[in-house]
Design a protein around this motif. Structure first.
Motif, PDB file in Angstrom:
ATOM      1  N   ALA A 274       0.856  -1.130   0.007  1.00  0.00           N
ATOM      2  CA  ALA A 274      -0.031  -0.010  -0.162  1.00  0.00           C
ATOM      3  C   ALA A 274       1.003   1.339   0.116  1.00  0.00           C
ATOM      4  O   ALA A 274       0.695   2.412  -0.678  1.00  0.00           O
ATOM      5  CB  ALA A 274      -1.024  -0.019   1.097  1.00  0.00           C
ATOM      6  N   SER A 275       1.904   1.074   0.808  1.00  0.00           N
ATOM      7  CA  SER A 275       2.784   2.384   0.828  1.00  0.00           C
ATOM      8  C   SER A 275       3.621   2.531  -0.807  1.00  0.00           C
ATOM      9  O   SER A 275       3.500   3.840  -1.127  1.00  0.00           O
ATOM     10  CB  SER A 275       3.909   2.196   1.903  1.00  0.00           C
ATOM     11  OG  SER A 275       3.371   2.017   3.061  1.00  0.00           O
ATOM     12  N   GLY A 276       3.890   1.338  -1.330  1.00  0.00           N
ATOM     13  CA  GLY A 276       4.440   1.536  -2.638  1.00  0.00           C
ATOM     14  C   GLY A 276       3.343   2.066  -3.688  1.00  0.00           C
ATOM     15  O   GLY A 276       3.829   2.815  -4.347  1.00  0.00           O
ATOM     16  N   LEU A 277       2.402   1.725  -3.413  1.00  0.00           N
ATOM     17  CA  LEU A 277       1.060   2.336  -4.262  1.00  0.00           C
ATOM     18  C   LEU A 277       1.033   3.460  -4.109  1.00  0.00           C
ATOM     19  O   LEU A 277       0.916   4.441  -5.247  1.00  0.00           O
ATOM     20  CB  LEU A 277      -0.152   1.499  -4.040  1.00  0.00           C
ATOM     21  CG  LEU A 277      -1.137   1.415  -5.071  1.00  0.00           C
ATOM     22  CD1 LEU A 277      -0.724   1.037  -6.638  1.00  0.00           C
ATOM     23  CD2 LEU A 277      -2.617   0.676  -4.649  1.00  0.00           C
ATOM     24  N   LEU A 278       0.885   4.118  -2.803  1.00  0.00           N
ATOM     25  CA  LEU A 278       0.908   5.479  -2.699  1.00  0.00           C
ATOM     26  C   LEU A 278       2.077   6.394  -3.325  1.00  0.00           C
ATOM     27  O   LEU A 278       1.845   7.504  -3.997  1.00  0.00           O
ATOM     28  CB  LEU A 278       0.918   5.609  -1.078  1.00  0.00           C
ATOM     29  CG  LEU A 278       0.419   7.204  -0.372  1.00  0.00           C
ATOM     30  CD1 LEU A 278      -1.276   7.406  -1.131  1.00  0.00           C
ATOM     31  CD2 LEU A 278       0.633   7.248   0.820  1.00  0.00           C
ATOM     32  N   VAL A 279       3.283   5.787  -2.892  1.00  0.00           N
ATOM     33  CA  VAL A 279       4.430   6.799  -3.567  1.00  0.00           C
ATOM     34  C   VAL A 279       4.454   6.768  -4.996  1.00  0.00           C
ATOM     35  O   VAL A 279       4.895   7.613  -5.529  1.00  0.00           O
ATOM     36  CB  VAL A 279       5.808   6.014  -2.584  1.00  0.00           C
ATOM     37  CG1 VAL A 279       7.043   6.616  -3.454  1.00  0.00           C
ATOM     38  CG2 VAL A 279       5.757   6.317  -1.295  1.00  0.00           C
ATOM     39  N   GLY A 280       4.343   5.408  -5.511  1.00  0.00           N
ATOM     40  CA  GLY A 280       4.280   5.386  -6.908  1.00  0.00           C
ATOM     41  C   GLY A 280       3.267   6.232  -7.653  1.00  0.00           C
ATOM     42  O   GLY A 280       3.562   6.988  -8.662  1.00  0.00           O
ATOM     43  N   THR A 281       1.942   6.296  -7.221  1.00  0.00           N
ATOM     44  CA  THR A 281       1.214   6.847  -7.799  1.00  0.00           C
ATOM     45  C   THR A 281       1.424   8.595  -7.928  1.00  0.00           C
ATOM     46  O   THR A 281       1.329   9.062  -9.048  1.00  0.00           O
ATOM     47  CB  THR A 281      -0.276   6.891  -7.092  1.00  0.00           C
ATOM     48  OG1 THR A 281      -0.708   5.457  -6.937  1.00  0.00           O
ATOM     49  CG2 THR A 281      -1.393   7.611  -7.774  1.00  0.00           C
ATOM     50  N   TYR A 282       1.836   8.936  -6.599  1.00  0.00           N
ATOM     51  CA  TYR A 282       2.093  10.653  -6.732  1.00  0.00           C
ATOM     52  C   TYR A 282       3.339  10.806  -7.406  1.00  0.00           C
ATOM     53  O   TYR A 282       3.420  11.815  -8.044  1.00  0.00           O
ATOM     54  CB  TYR A 282       2.179  11.020  -5.153  1.00  0.00           C
ATOM     55  CG  TYR A 282       0.967  11.127  -4.559  1.00  0.00           C
ATOM     56  CD1 TYR A 282      -0.255  12.091  -4.979  1.00  0.00           C
ATOM     57  CD2 TYR A 282       0.270  10.149  -3.359  1.00  0.00           C
ATOM     58  CE1 TYR A 282      -1.407  11.976  -4.391  1.00  0.00           C
ATOM     59  CE2 TYR A 282      -0.622  10.222  -2.921  1.00  0.00           C
ATOM     60  CZ  TYR A 282      -1.633  11.281  -3.259  1.00  0.00           C
ATOM     61  OH  TYR A 282      -3.059  11.196  -2.842  1.00  0.00           O
ATOM     62  N   ALA A 283       4.188   9.973  -7.433  1.00  0.00           N
ATOM     63  CA  ALA A 283       5.611  10.127  -8.188  1.00  0.00           C
ATOM     64  C   ALA A 283       5.245  10.129  -9.584  1.00  0.00           C
ATOM     65  O   ALA A 283       5.751  11.131 -10.351  1.00  0.00           O
ATOM     66  CB  ALA A 283       6.598   9.067  -7.856  1.00  0.00           C
ATOM     67  N   GLY A 284       4.445   9.290 -10.137  1.00  0.00           N
ATOM     68  CA  GLY A 284       4.025   8.888 -11.625  1.00  0.00           C
ATOM     69  C   GLY A 284       3.445  10.191 -12.155  1.00  0.00           C
ATOM     70  O   GLY A 284       3.661  10.532 -13.396  1.00  0.00           O
ATOM     71  N   ALA A 285       2.701  10.959 -11.200  1.00  0.00           N
ATOM     72  CA  ALA A 285       1.866  12.006 -11.629  1.00  0.00           C
ATOM     73  C   ALA A 285       2.637  13.136 -11.536  1.00  0.00           C
ATOM     74  O   ALA A 285       2.240  14.078 -12.227  1.00  0.00           O
ATOM     75  CB  ALA A 285       0.502  12.043 -10.517  1.00  0.00           C
ATOM     76  N   HIS A 286       3.703  13.329 -10.975  1.00  0.00           N
ATOM     77  CA  HIS A 286       4.396  14.706 -10.693  1.00  0.00           C
ATOM     78  C   HIS A 286       5.990  14.864 -11.096  1.00  0.00           C
ATOM     79  O   HIS A 286       6.330  15.773 -10.928  1.00  0.00           O
ATOM     80  CB  HIS A 286       4.197  15.056  -9.240  1.00  0.00           C
ATOM     81  CG  HIS A 286       2.887  15.469  -8.614  1.00  0.00           C
ATOM     82  ND1 HIS A 286       2.289  14.289  -8.083  1.00  0.00           N
ATOM     83  CD2 HIS A 286       1.945  16.386  -8.835  1.00  0.00           C
ATOM     84  CE1 HIS A 286       0.852  14.660  -7.870  1.00  0.00           C
ATOM     85  NE2 HIS A 286       0.837  16.112  -8.288  1.00  0.00           N
TER      86      HIS A 286
END
Length: 619
Positions: A87-99
Motif C-alpha cells: 500500500a505504501s508503494g502504491l501511494l508513493v508510485g501514484t504521486y511520483a508518476g503524476a508529478h
C-alpha cells in the motif's frame, strides 16, 4: 532410467527448473483464494467502482501468494506486513508518476529497489514486503486509474485485509477438535513430535542426517506458528498456554534424539513410540496416556526418558514459555539489511528494477510494442525474477517465460468465449483458488497469475493484452539475466557468506554455553534452536546459489562443505550437552570430535571469507 538418475545427470540450474514441491492440496487456502479476489471484484463491478475493485483484487492476489501453511495469528504478520508495504508503494508510485518526469521516476524506482532489496535480506516476511513494495510502486506509477493515491492504497490494503480476515475466521476443513483457532499451532507442534520419532527410528542408519534436518524444519515451522500475537495482551487462553508448554517439552526430547543420532547406535522401535503418542495427544487435544519408556543404559537414553516424563507432566498443565521467540534485535536486523549480504541483494534488485523501469519508460515515450499501455508490467515482472531468495535467476527466467506464454494462451481462449464482465470475474475467482496449489512451481504460479492479471485488465475496460504480456515478460527475462550477471561492487556471494557467518556465530555461542556447564537449560535450548535455524537458512541460500548458472554459482563454491562442518559441530555440541548433564564430564571421543571439527572449520573458512571460531578453554 529413474527420475532421480535423470535429475542427477542434468546441470543444477536446469534440474532446479524442473523440480516442483509436493504435498497434500491445501484445501483451506484454496477456499480462501476462491472467496478473496473474485468476490471483491464482483462487488466493485456491481457498485460501479471497477477500478478500485481491480486494486482490491490485486491486494488479495499478492496476499494469496504469501498464504502458506501455518498458524492463524502468524499469518497476520506474514500477510499483513507485505500488504502494508504494498500500500505504501502504491501511494508513493501514484504521486511520483503524476508529478515527476520519466528520468526522475526511473531514479526514484531504482532507489526504492535498493532499499527494498537490502531489507529483503532480513527474512521471508521482509522479502515479501520488499516484493510488494516494488511491484505496487511500479503499478502506482504506471496504471491509469481515476482515483487519487490514497484511495488506491486503501483499496489495495482492503483486498489484503479481506484475505487476512478470511484466514483468521474460517476453520480449516476437518479441524473440529477443541478451539479451531489453534489448529495450525497444533499441527505444527505435533509435527515436531512426529519428526523426533522419525529421527529415533533412523538412528544408526543412513537416513539419520536427513531426519535430523527434517526435525529442524519442523521446529522452525512450530517456532513461527507460535510466534504470532497473543489473543490477549496480558493473559491468553489455557489452550494457548498448553500449546506453548507442549512445544517447550519437545525441545529436550529433540536434544536427546539428536544425541542418540550422533552416537550412531541403533535403538529399539519402542523408543520412538513415546513421541508418536505425544504427537497424537497434541493433534487430538487429549491426554497422553501411558508412555513406553526406553531403557536407561546410556546418557542420551536416560535424557530421553527424563524428557518423556517431563513432557507427560507438561501435557497435563496449562503452562507455557517464550522459548519460541527468536532473539533478533533491531540492530541485528539493520546489520543484516546494510551488511555485505544486504548490500549485494539491494544492488542486484536496484539494477534490475531500475534498468527495466528505464527501458519501459523509453518504450513508453516511443509508444512502441504496445508498452505505452502497460509499461509498468516490465519492472513489476523483473521484481519477481530478480530477488535472490526466491530462486536462481536462470530457473525463474525459464519458468516465468514458459508460465507466461501458457497463461496468455489460456486466457486468450477464455476471453474469446466468456461473457463480460461476469465470465471474467468468475475466471478471477477460479485463479484465486488455484494460486495456493500453483505456488509449488514458479511456472505454474506464473501461468495462473497471468490469467488473473489479464482478466483484471479486461474487467477494467482495456482490450485483450496477451501478446503484450508475453512481450514484456520475455524482455524482463532478458534484462534480469543480463544485469544479474554483470560484475557487482565487492565480492559476489555476500548473501550466502553472511548467512553462513551468522550460522558460525550461533554455533560458537551454543558451544561456549554448553562447555561453560551453565545450568540454564532454557538458554541452552534457545541457543541450540538459533544454531540449527541459522544453519538451515544458510543451507537454503547455498542451495539456491548452487543452482545458478556457473558464472554465479562459482562465487559460493566451498560454502556447502563449511556448512556441513558447522552442522556436525552443532550435533556434537548437542551430544556434549546431554553427556555433561548425565556425567558432568566429556569423554575423549567428544573432545577429539570437537577439536577435529573446529580445526576442519578453520581450514575451510578462509576459502569462503568467514571469521575464525576459537576453541573454548574448557575443552
Amino acid at each position: 532410467m529413474s527420475r532421480r538418475t535423470v535429475a542427477l545427470s542434468l546441470p543444477p540450474w536446469l534440474a532446479h527448473t524442473l523440480r516442483a514441491q509436493r504435498g497434500p492440496v491445501p484445501w483451506s487456502a484454496v477456499m480462501r483464494g476462491a472467496l478473496s479476489a473474485g468476490p471483491l471484484l464482483l462487488v466493485a463491478v456491481l457498485v460501479d467502482r471497477t477500478s478500485l475493485g481491480v486494486l482490491a483484487a490485486l491486494g488479495a492476489m499478492l496476499a494469496g501468494i504469501n498464504d502458506r501453511p501455518g498458524s492463524r495469528r502468524a499469518s497476520v504478520k506474514r500477510l499483513g506486513g507485505p500488504a502494508l508495504a504494498g500500500a505504501s508503494g502504491l501511494l508513493v508510485g501514484t504521486y511520483a508518476g503524476a508529478h515527476v518526469g520519466a528520468v526522475v521516476l526511473t531514479l526514484l524506482l531504482t532507489g526504492i529497489g535498493l532499499i527494498a532489496g537490502g531489507f529483503s535480506a532480513i527474512g521471508p516476511v521482509a522479502s515479501g514486503a520488499g516484493t510488494q513494495l516494488l511491484v505496487a510502486s511500479a503499478i502506482g506509477a504506471g496504471m491509469p486509474l481515476p482515483e487519487p493515491g490514497w484511495q488506491r492504497a486503501l483499496a489495495f490494503l482492503a483486498g489484503a485485509a479481506w484475505l487476512v480476515g478470511l484466514r483468521l475466521a474460517l476453520p480449516t476443513p476437518g479441524a473440529i477438535v477443541g478451539d479451531y483457532r489453534f489448529d495450525g499451532e497444533r499441527d505444527a507442534v505435533a509435527a515436531v513430535y512426529d519428526a523426533i520419532a522419525a529421527l529415533l527410528d533412523a538412528t544408526g542408519g543412513p537416513e539419520a542426517t536427513a531426519r535430523r534436518a527434517a526435525l529442524t524444519a519442523a521446529l522452525d515451522h512450530a517456532q513461527d506458528a507460535l510466534a504470532g500475537p497473543r489473543l490477549r495482551r496480558y493473559a491468553s487462553s489455557a489452550a494457548e498456554r498448553r500449546l506453548h508448554g507442549q512445544y517447550a517439552a519437545a525441545l529436550p526430547l529433540a536434544e536427546a534424539a539428536t544425541a542418540l543420532a550422533w552416537a550412531g547406535e541403533a535403538v529399539s522401535a519402542r523408543v520412538g513410540e513415546g513421541p508418536r503418542r505425544l504427537a497424537a495427544a497434541v493433534r487430538d487435544n487429549a491426554h497422553t496416556g501411558p508412555l513406553p519408556a526406553p531403557n536407561r543404559s546410556a546418557p542420551a537414553l536416560r535424557a530421553l526418558d527424563d524428557a518423556l516424563l517431563h513432557a507427560a507432566d507438561a501435557f497435563d498443565q496449562a503452562e507455557g514459555s517464550d522459548l519460541h521467540t527468536r532473539r533478533r534485535t533491531a540492530t541485528d536486523l539493520l546489520r543484516t539489511a546494510f551488511g555485505a549480504g544486504g548490500r549485494e541483494y539491494g544492488f542486484r534488485v536496484a539494477l534490475c528494477f531500475g534498468a527495466s523501469a528505464g527501458v519501459a519508460q523509453a518504450l513508453h515515450q516511443a509508444r512502441w510494442y504496445g508498452l505505452h499501455e502497460h509499461w509498468y508490467w516490465l519492472p513489476a515482472t523483473a521484481v519477481f525474477l530478480v530477488k535472490p531468495d526466491l530462486g536462481p535467476l536462470a530457473s525463474r527466467a525459464l519458468s516465468r517465460a514458459a508460465g507466461t506464454v501458457l497463461g496468455a494462451l489460456v486466457f486468450a481462449g477464455f476471453a474469446a468465449v466468456l461473457p463480460r464482465p461476469e465470465g471474467l470475474v468468475g475466471l478471477v475467482a477460479l485463479c484465486g483458488a488455484l494460486i495456493p496449489v500453483a505456488t509449488r512451481h514458479f511456472a505454474a504460479q506464473t501461468a495462473v497469475v497471468t490469467v488473473l492479471v489479464l482478466s483484471l485488465v479486461m474487467v477494467g475496460g482495456e482490450p485483450q493484452a496477451s501478446a503484450g504480456r508475453i512481450g514484456e515478460t520475455l524482455m524482463a527475462c532478458a534484462i534480469v539475466l543480463i544485469v544479474g550477471h554483470l560484475p557487482m561492487p565487492g565480492r559476489r556471494g555476500g548473501g550466502v557468506r553472511a548467512r553462513l557467518a551468522a550460522a558460525g556465530e550461533a554455533a560458537h555461542a551454543y558451544l561456549v554455553h554448553v562447555l561453560s556447564e551453565s545450568g540454564d537449560r532454557a538458554e541452552r535450548w534457545t541457543l541450540r534452536r538459533e544454531a540449527y535455524r541459522t544453519l538451515a537458512e544458510a543451507r537454503g541460500a547455498i542451495a539456491v546459489s548452487a543452482a545458478e548458472l556457473p558464472a554465479l554459482a562459482r562465487h559460493t563454491e566451498g560454502t556447502d562443505e563449511v556448512a556441513a562442518v558447522l552442522e556436525r559441530l552443532v550435533d556434537t555440541t548437542t551430544a556434549c550437552a546431554v553427556h555433561l548433564d548425565d556425567t558432568g564430564r566429556l569423554t575423549r571421543r567428544h573432545i577429539e570430535q570437537l577439536t577435529e571439527l573446529l580445526e576442519e572449520f578453520e581450514r575451510g573458512r578462509g576459502r569462503v571469507g568467514l571469521r575464525a571460531i576459537e576453541l573454548p578453554v574448557a575443552v
